[in-house]
Design a protein around this motif. Sequence first.
Motif, PDB file in Angstrom:
ATOM      1  N   LEU A  91       0.806  -1.221   0.000  1.00 25.71           N
ATOM      2  CA  LEU A  91       0.000   0.000   0.000  1.00 25.71           C
ATOM      3  C   LEU A  91       0.844   1.278   0.000  1.00 25.71           C
ATOM      4  CD1 LEU A  91      -3.149  -0.756   2.184  1.00 25.71           C
ATOM      5  CD2 LEU A  91      -3.034  -0.231  -0.245  1.00 25.71           C
ATOM      6  N   PRO A  92       1.911   1.353   0.797  1.00 24.00           N
ATOM      7  CA  PRO A  92       2.729   2.562   0.710  1.00 24.00           C
ATOM      8  C   PRO A  92       3.332   2.791  -0.680  1.00 24.00           C
ATOM      9  CG  PRO A  92       3.198   1.420   2.759  1.00 24.00           C
ATOM     10  CD  PRO A  92       2.312   0.510   1.939  1.00 24.00           C
ATOM     11  N   VAL A  93       3.766   1.722  -1.333  1.00 23.61           N
ATOM     12  CA  VAL A  93       4.335   1.871  -2.677  1.00 23.61           C
ATOM     13  C   VAL A  93       3.251   2.292  -3.675  1.00 23.61           C
ATOM     14  CG1 VAL A  93       5.375   0.596  -4.602  1.00 23.61           C
ATOM     15  CG2 VAL A  93       6.300   0.352  -2.296  1.00 23.61           C
ATOM     16  N   ILE A  94       2.066   1.713  -3.561  1.00 19.97           N
ATOM     17  CA  ILE A  94       0.954   2.129  -4.427  1.00 19.97           C
ATOM     18  C   ILE A  94       0.637   3.609  -4.193  1.00 19.97           C
ATOM     19  CG2 ILE A  94      -1.541   1.889  -4.797  1.00 19.97           C
ATOM     20  CD1 ILE A  94      -1.142  -1.152  -4.386  1.00 19.97           C
ATOM     21  N   GLY A  95       0.634   4.023  -2.938  1.00 19.40           N
ATOM     22  CA  GLY A  95       0.368   5.416  -2.614  1.00 19.40           C
ATOM     23  C   GLY A  95       1.422   6.358  -3.183  1.00 19.40           C
ATOM     24  N   LEU A  96       2.698   5.995  -3.023  1.00 19.39           N
ATOM     25  CA  LEU A  96       3.768   6.830  -3.569  1.00 19.39           C
ATOM     26  C   LEU A  96       3.697   6.891  -5.093  1.00 19.39           C
ATOM     27  CD1 LEU A  96       6.708   5.730  -1.245  1.00 19.39           C
ATOM     28  CD2 LEU A  96       5.590   7.972  -1.290  1.00 19.39           C
ATOM     29  N   GLY A  97       3.389   5.758  -5.708  1.00 15.26           N
ATOM     30  CA  GLY A  97       3.227   5.730  -7.166  1.00 15.26           C
ATOM     31  C   GLY A  97       2.064   6.601  -7.617  1.00 15.26           C
ATOM     32  N   SER A  98       0.986   6.587  -6.863  1.00 12.77           N
ATOM     33  CA  SER A  98      -0.171   7.431  -7.193  1.00 12.77           C
ATOM     34  C   SER A  98       0.183   8.908  -7.085  1.00 12.77           C
ATOM     35  CB  SER A  98      -1.343   7.121  -6.257  1.00 12.77           C
ATOM     36  OG  SER A  98      -1.751   5.794  -6.410  1.00 12.77           O
ATOM     37  N   LEU A  99       0.914   9.271  -6.033  1.00 13.55           N
ATOM     38  CA  LEU A  99       1.331  10.664  -5.889  1.00 13.55           C
ATOM     39  C   LEU A  99       2.210  11.107  -7.054  1.00 13.55           C
ATOM     40  CD1 LEU A  99       2.191  10.900  -2.085  1.00 13.55           C
ATOM     41  CD2 LEU A  99       0.311  12.032  -3.273  1.00 13.55           C
ATOM     42  N   LEU A 100       3.177  10.261  -7.419  1.00 14.62           N
ATOM     43  CA  LEU A 100       4.053  10.594  -8.546  1.00 14.62           C
ATOM     44  C   LEU A 100       3.262  10.726  -9.846  1.00 14.62           C
ATOM     45  CD1 LEU A 100       7.122   8.306  -7.794  1.00 14.62           C
ATOM     46  CD2 LEU A 100       7.050  10.806  -7.719  1.00 14.62           C
ATOM     47  N   PHE A 101       2.312   9.826 -10.037  1.00 14.19           N
ATOM     48  CA  PHE A 101       1.493   9.858 -11.250  1.00 14.19           C
ATOM     49  C   PHE A 101       0.683  11.148 -11.324  1.00 14.19           C
ATOM     50  CE2 PHE A 101      -2.506   8.806 -13.457  1.00 14.19           C
ATOM     51  CZ  PHE A 101      -1.987   8.472 -14.699  1.00 14.19           C
ATOM     52  N   VAL A 102       0.015  11.493 -10.220  1.00 13.53           N
ATOM     53  CA  VAL A 102      -0.825  12.689 -10.192  1.00 13.53           C
ATOM     54  C   VAL A 102       0.026  13.945 -10.372  1.00 13.53           C
ATOM     55  CG1 VAL A 102      -2.276  14.109  -8.684  1.00 13.53           C
ATOM     56  CG2 VAL A 102      -2.685  11.663  -8.865  1.00 13.53           C
ATOM     57  N   ARG A 103       1.169  14.003  -9.702  1.00 11.93           N
ATOM     58  CA  ARG A 103       2.047  15.171  -9.846  1.00 11.93           C
ATOM     59  C   ARG A 103       2.611  15.237 -11.264  1.00 11.93           C
ATOM     60  NH1 ARG A 103      -0.266  17.734  -7.729  1.00 11.93           N
ATOM     61  NH2 ARG A 103      -0.743  17.516  -5.568  1.00 11.93           N
ATOM     62  N   GLY A 104       2.913  14.080 -11.855  1.00 11.88           N
ATOM     63  CA  GLY A 104       3.418  14.049 -13.223  1.00 11.88           C
ATOM     64  C   GLY A 104       2.398  14.564 -14.211  1.00 11.88           C
ATOM     65  N   ILE A 105       1.154  14.157 -14.029  1.00 11.13           N
ATOM     66  CA  ILE A 105       0.083  14.636 -14.913  1.00 11.13           C
ATOM     67  C   ILE A 105      -0.082  16.140 -14.762  1.00 11.13           C
ATOM     68  CG2 ILE A 105      -2.432  14.651 -15.204  1.00 11.13           C
ATOM     69  CD1 ILE A 105      -2.400  11.661 -14.832  1.00 11.13           C
ATOM     70  N   SER A 106      -0.046  16.615 -13.522  1.00  9.98           N
ATOM     71  CA  SER A 106      -0.214  18.052 -13.283  1.00  9.98           C
ATOM     72  C   SER A 106       0.913  18.852 -13.932  1.00  9.98           C
ATOM     73  CB  SER A 106      -0.259  18.343 -11.783  1.00  9.98           C
ATOM     74  OG  SER A 106      -1.418  17.796 -11.216  1.00  9.98           O
ATOM     75  N   SER A 107       2.143  18.357 -13.833  1.00  8.39           N
ATOM     76  CA  SER A 107       3.254  19.109 -14.407  1.00  8.39           C
ATOM     77  C   SER A 107       3.243  19.049 -15.932  1.00  8.39           C
ATOM     78  CB  SER A 107       4.588  18.616 -13.860  1.00  8.39           C
ATOM     79  OG  SER A 107       4.844  17.304 -14.281  1.00  8.39           O
ATOM     80  N   VAL A 108       2.859  17.913 -16.512  1.00  3.35           N
ATOM     81  CA  VAL A 108       2.785  17.800 -17.975  1.00  3.35           C
ATOM     82  C   VAL A 108       1.669  18.684 -18.514  1.00  3.35           C
ATOM     83  CG1 VAL A 108       2.199  16.220 -19.861  1.00  3.35           C
ATOM     84  CG2 VAL A 108       3.824  15.515 -18.115  1.00  3.35           C
ATOM     85  N   ALA A 109       0.542  18.695 -17.807  1.00  5.51           N
ATOM     86  CA  ALA A 109      -0.595  19.504 -18.242  1.00  5.51           C
ATOM     87  C   ALA A 109      -0.367  20.989 -17.977  1.00  5.51           C
ATOM     88  CB  ALA A 109      -1.867  19.049 -17.536  1.00  5.51           C
ATOM     89  N   GLY A 110       0.591  21.296 -17.104  1.00  3.83           N
ATOM     90  CA  GLY A 110       0.867  22.697 -16.795  1.00  3.83           C
ATOM     91  C   GLY A 110      -0.169  23.314 -15.875  1.00  3.83           C
ATOM     92  N   SER A 111      -0.910  22.474 -15.175  1.00  3.23           N
ATOM     93  CA  SER A 111      -1.929  22.992 -14.265  1.00  3.23           C
ATOM     94  C   SER A 111      -2.053  22.048 -13.079  1.00  3.23           C
ATOM     95  CB  SER A 111      -3.279  23.102 -14.980  1.00  3.23           C
ATOM     96  OG  SER A 111      -3.785  21.815 -15.246  1.00  3.23           O
ATOM     97  N   GLU A 112      -2.844  22.461 -12.128  1.00  3.55           N
ATOM     98  CA  GLU A 112      -3.116  21.611 -10.968  1.00  3.55           C
ATOM     99  C   GLU A 112      -4.548  21.099 -11.069  1.00  3.55           C
ATOM    100  OE1 GLU A 112      -2.248  22.895  -7.040  1.00  3.55           O
ATOM    101  OE2 GLU A 112      -0.140  23.156  -7.471  1.00  3.55           O
ATOM    102  N   ASP A 113      -4.790  20.201 -12.029  1.00  7.69           N
ATOM    103  CA  ASP A 113      -6.118  19.627 -12.191  1.00  7.69           C
ATOM    104  C   ASP A 113      -6.506  18.800 -10.970  1.00  7.69           C
ATOM    105  OD1 ASP A 113      -6.513  20.796 -14.641  1.00  7.69           O
ATOM    106  OD2 ASP A 113      -5.777  19.067 -15.769  1.00  7.69           O
ATOM    107  N   VAL A 114      -5.518  18.206 -10.315  1.00  2.00           N
ATOM    108  CA  VAL A 114      -5.755  17.440  -9.095  1.00  2.00           C
ATOM    109  C   VAL A 114      -5.173  18.255  -7.942  1.00  2.00           C
ATOM    110  CG1 VAL A 114      -5.354  15.284  -7.872  1.00  2.00           C
ATOM    111  CG2 VAL A 114      -5.611  15.274 -10.361  1.00  2.00           C
ATOM    112  N   PRO A 115      -6.027  18.765  -7.060  1.00  6.72           N
ATOM    113  CA  PRO A 115      -5.523  19.585  -5.953  1.00  6.72           C
ATOM    114  C   PRO A 115      -4.549  18.797  -5.072  1.00  6.72           C
ATOM    115  CG  PRO A 115      -7.925  19.679  -6.090  1.00  6.72           C
ATOM    116  CD  PRO A 115      -7.472  18.625  -7.038  1.00  6.72           C
TER     117      PRO A 115
END
Length: 130
Positions: free
Chosen positions: A55-79
């Motif tokens: 679960l911790p690894v899944i959580g860290l992976g989810s955070l990286l994924f969400v932050r990656g999407i936000s940085s690629v999109a150039g916005s904070e679509d996910v608060p």
Amino acid sequence: MNARQYDALSVALLVGSAVAGLLLLPSLPDQFAIHFGTAGDPDSFTSPLVGVLLLPVIGLGSLLFVRGISSVAGSEDVPPAFGLLLSAFLAYVQGVVLAWNLGYPVDVGLAVLPGVLVLLVVGLAIDRLY
């Protein structure tokens, strides 16, 4: 709080839950339950080390994924607050699963249900505020 502070708290929760699991490793059974059916009985097992880190690894992976999407999109679509909420939920579920595997009489389905409800309600509130 800014996004960096939210992320730091999120990571701290997940790392803390992993460390707690690693400290409890000697007390855990050889077959670590990681999934429970609708009746509350475990239906999937793994080694304790994998169970403690999953679960911790899944959580860290989810955070990286969400932050990656936000940085690629150039916005904070996910608060960033949602990452903290998700991390808190996963750390809570980790605690419930650890308790069950340590032999405490925990009804996993019943214990996780309030966490799911909080995740949904607070998640919707975060979405409305951002």
